[in-house]
Design an enzyme around this catalytic site. Structure first.
Site: not given
Ligand code: FE
Length: 128
Positions: A47, A44, A96, A93, A116
């Site tokens: 984060c 990510c 975060c 995610c 995607c």
């Molecule tokens: Fe994240």
């Protein structure tokens, strides 16, 4: 990890902020990872949580990096998304809360899934 939107704005570039924090979508074929075949881990951009392994990446022809499964199901959250007159499933995610992209049921592998994902929502880590 940033707590306020002001802090997120400082940490992320404008495109990343728009995608991760405002559920935007980058233009197809403009991101840095859609064509990448390098071996490693996509994390990510917000984060650093491990999200997708290059082993699960495939060329979907859509212009966005596409994966057939997450690295760890505990790091991604799926949520119904009714925006823009469509019924889609958003990929988030979990650590975060950042918007990553959408998941579709037309994947070419045995999972049948196509995650995607916006390139700018990801960072890439090469294996050590
Ligand atoms: Fe994240």
């Amino acid at each position: 990890m940033p707590k306020s939107e002001q802090e997120w704005k400082k940490k992320l570039n404008p495109e990343q902020y728009h995608v991760l924090r405002e559920k935007g979508t980058e233009m197809a074929f403009t991101g840095k990872y859609h064509n990448s075949k390098e071996k490693g881990m996509y994390v990510c951009a917000g984060c650093g949580a491990e999200l997708f392994s290059s082993d699960t990446k495939f060329d979907s022809g859509t212009g966005w990096p596409s994966f057939d499964r997450p690295e760890n199901t505990e790091n991604v959250e799926l949520k119904k998304d009714f925006s823009h007159g469509m019924i889609r499933t958003e990929v988030i995610c979990k650590k975060c809360g950042g918007h990553l992209g959408h998941i579709f049921n037309d994947g070419p592998t045995e999972t049948g899934k196509r995650f995607c994902i916006n390139s700018c929502a990801l960072d890439f880590r090469k294996p050590n």
